[in-house]
Design a protein around this motif. Structure first.
Motif, PDB file in Angstrom:
ATOM      1  N   GLY A  19      43.970   2.140 -41.890  1.00  0.00           N
ATOM      2  CA  GLY A  19      44.241   1.571 -40.571  1.00  0.00           C
ATOM      3  C   GLY A  19      44.691   2.631 -39.580  1.00  0.00           C
ATOM      4  O   GLY A  19      44.257   2.626 -38.419  1.00  0.00           O
ATOM      5  N   CYS A  20      45.534   3.552 -40.019  1.00  0.00           N
ATOM      6  CA  CYS A  20      46.004   4.621 -39.132  1.00  0.00           C
ATOM      7  C   CYS A  20      44.839   5.514 -38.712  1.00  0.00           C
ATOM      8  O   CYS A  20      44.719   5.874 -37.540  1.00  0.00           O
ATOM      9  N   LEU A  21      44.003   5.883 -39.659  1.00  0.00           N
ATOM     10  CA  LEU A  21      42.839   6.720 -39.328  1.00  0.00           C
ATOM     11  C   LEU A  21      41.879   5.991 -38.408  1.00  0.00           C
ATOM     12  O   LEU A  21      41.357   6.569 -37.453  1.00  0.00           O
ATOM     13  N   ALA A  22      41.619   4.724 -38.687  1.00  0.00           N
ATOM     14  CA  ALA A  22      40.695   3.947 -37.867  1.00  0.00           C
ATOM     15  C   ALA A  22      41.205   3.847 -36.437  1.00  0.00           C
ATOM     16  O   ALA A  22      40.415   3.880 -35.485  1.00  0.00           O
ATOM     17  N   ALA A  23      42.501   3.758 -36.257  1.00  0.00           N
ATOM     18  CA  ALA A  23      43.070   3.661 -34.910  1.00  0.00           C
ATOM     19  C   ALA A  23      42.903   4.962 -34.134  1.00  0.00           C
ATOM     20  O   ALA A  23      42.850   4.953 -32.904  1.00  0.00           O
ATOM     21  N   PRO A  27      34.579   4.330 -32.245  1.00  0.00           N
ATOM     22  CA  PRO A  27      33.462   3.894 -33.095  1.00  0.00           C
ATOM     23  C   PRO A  27      32.430   4.987 -33.375  1.00  0.00           C
ATOM     24  O   PRO A  27      31.914   5.092 -34.486  1.00  0.00           O
ATOM     25  N   HIS A  28      32.160   5.837 -32.393  1.00  0.00           N
ATOM     26  CA  HIS A  28      31.183   6.917 -32.597  1.00  0.00           C
ATOM     27  C   HIS A  28      31.665   7.884 -33.679  1.00  0.00           C
ATOM     28  O   HIS A  28      30.904   8.281 -34.559  1.00  0.00           O
ATOM     29  N   HIS A  29      32.937   8.257 -33.613  1.00  0.00           N
ATOM     30  CA  HIS A  29      33.482   9.183 -34.600  1.00  0.00           C
ATOM     31  C   HIS A  29      33.575   8.532 -35.985  1.00  0.00           C
ATOM     32  O   HIS A  29      33.359   9.190 -36.996  1.00  0.00           O
ATOM     33  N   ARG A  30      33.917   7.243 -36.034  1.00  0.00           N
ATOM     34  CA  ARG A  30      33.945   6.547 -37.329  1.00  0.00           C
ATOM     35  C   ARG A  30      32.569   6.539 -37.967  1.00  0.00           C
ATOM     36  O   ARG A  30      32.421   6.743 -39.173  1.00  0.00           O
TER      37      ARG A  30
END
Length: 62
Positions: A19-23, A27-30
């Motif tokens: 969750g911390c990383l996703a925040a 979206p492009h980088h994910r």
């Protein structure tokens, strides 16, 4: 602590970290990170093989 309780703690920490990383990532980088995972996992697999580990630090290439 029981094995089950320990597994729940590990799962909770993993979800928290994800969750911390996703925040932090848009979206492009994910999407780019997800696309790179197979290559990163293969590199980790190869590095884990004893025959592929360097015996001394590699010198700088610059």
């Amino acid at each position: 602590m029981s094995v089950r309780a320990g597994a729940k703690v590990v799962e909770s920490r993993l979800k928290e970290g994800i969750g911390c990383l996703a925040a932090l990532l848009d979206p492009h980088h994910r999407q780019a990170l997800a696309a790179s995972l197979p290559a990163l996992l293969e590199m980790a697999r190869l590095a884990a093989q004893p025959s592929n580990r360097p015996t001394a630090p590699l010198p700088p290439t610059w």
